[in-house]
Design an enzyme around this catalytic site. Sequence first.
Site, mmCIF file in Angstrom:
data_model
loop_
_atom_site.group_PDB
_atom_site.id
_atom_site.type_symbol
_atom_site.label_atom_id
_atom_site.label_comp_id
_atom_site.label_asym_id
_atom_site.label_seq_id
_atom_site.Cartn_x
_atom_site.Cartn_y
_atom_site.Cartn_z
ATOM 1 N N LYS A 1 -9.447 2.853 -2.596
ATOM 2 C CA LYS A 1 -10.172 2.360 -0.703
ATOM 3 C C LYS A 1 -11.160 3.072 -0.815
ATOM 4 O O LYS A 1 -11.549 4.094 -0.457
ATOM 5 C CB LYS A 1 -8.515 2.336 -0.455
ATOM 6 C CG LYS A 1 -8.867 1.860 0.957
ATOM 7 C CD LYS A 1 -7.492 2.416 1.589
ATOM 8 C CE LYS A 1 -7.846 1.462 3.396
ATOM 9 N NZ LYS A 1 -6.224 2.429 4.127
ATOM 10 N N CYS B 1 -6.236 -3.107 1.873
ATOM 11 C CA CYS B 1 -5.731 -2.634 3.527
ATOM 12 C C CYS B 1 -6.484 -2.773 4.647
ATOM 13 O O CYS B 1 -7.289 -4.040 4.833
ATOM 14 C CB CYS B 1 -4.016 -1.298 4.217
ATOM 15 S SG CYS B 1 -3.680 -1.556 6.078
ATOM 16 N N GLU C 1 0.973 -1.126 -0.085
ATOM 17 C CA GLU C 1 -0.146 0.077 -0.062
ATOM 18 C C GLU C 1 0.976 1.424 -0.571
ATOM 19 O O GLU C 1 1.988 1.600 0.565
ATOM 20 C CB GLU C 1 -0.839 0.132 1.270
ATOM 21 C CG GLU C 1 -2.193 1.694 1.267
ATOM 22 C CD GLU C 1 -2.593 1.094 2.633
ATOM 23 O OE1 GLU C 1 -3.390 2.544 2.654
ATOM 24 O OE2 GLU C 1 -2.568 0.492 3.505
#
Length: 263
Positions: free
Chosen positions: A113, A147, A44
Site C-alpha cells: 500500500k 483502500c 484488506e
Amino acid sequence: MLRIGLAQIEVKLRDRAENFKTVERWMERYHTPSDTETIVVLPEIFDVGYVIGEAERYADREAAQAAEFLGGLARRYNVWFAGGSVLAMTEEGAVNRALLINPQGKYLAHYDKVHLVPMMDEEKYLRAGSAPGLFEIGGVKISNVICYDLRFCEWLRMGALAGAQLCLVSAEWPVSRIEHWSTLLRARAIENMMFVAACNMVGATEADDFGGRSAVIDPWGRTLYEGGEGEEGAFICIEPRESDEIRGYIKAFDMRRPELYRL
C-alpha cells in the site's frame, strides 16, 4: 473472459487461524468450478485485521504464512488470489501487502500500500510502498490498490495509462464513509474506462463498523454487482476487452494534455 470472486467476510482481530478458516469456509460455500480464468479478491488485512500498532507481535514475516495458506487454496480450487492484503513484516518494517498467487500455488508478486491513512496514523506503524501493483492474468492487464489508495485518482490513472483493463481494490472501509466508497469506485471506473472490482470487509471492531458493499463496476460506470452489509460472496464474469473498446471510442487518454497539468 475473467471471473472475479469477491469474498466479503468478517475479519477477527488478532486471529489468523480463525480468519484463514473463514476464507476456507467462504470458498467451500461460494466457489463453483469453471473453465474461465478465476480471480478471488479478499478484504484488506484479512489475516489479522487492523492491528497495525501491534505489528511486531502479529505481522506475518514476508507474508510467508499467508502465501502458504493461499497457495494451498489456489491449487485446490484452481484459482488466482490477487488483492486481499495482509500485515507483513519485512527487513525494513511492517507493510500492508497484497499478494498475487497463481493456480499452481506459487507466490508471484506483491503490492505494498502506497498511500497511508493520516487519520489513523498509519505512517507511524507502516512503511509505505513505492511501486505500482501491475500484472497480467490470462493476457488481461490488471492493477492492484488498497483502500485509501482509491482516493488518489492519479495513482489509478497511472495504472490505466500502463494498460490496465481491470483494477482490483481491497479495503476495510467504514460504514461512516461508505457512500464515498461507492461513489469513488464508479468514478475511478468511468474516468479510467476500466473495470473496477472491489472487496470490502464487514463486521465491527472496537474502533469501527465496516460497510461491505463490495462491487464490480464496468467501464461505463454500470454496477454489475453490489453486495450488502453482511458476509456474502459472488463470482462475476467480465469481458476485459470492453475496456479497450470504450477507450477507443471515448479517446480521453488520447486527448490528454499532461504538459498543462502542472501548477
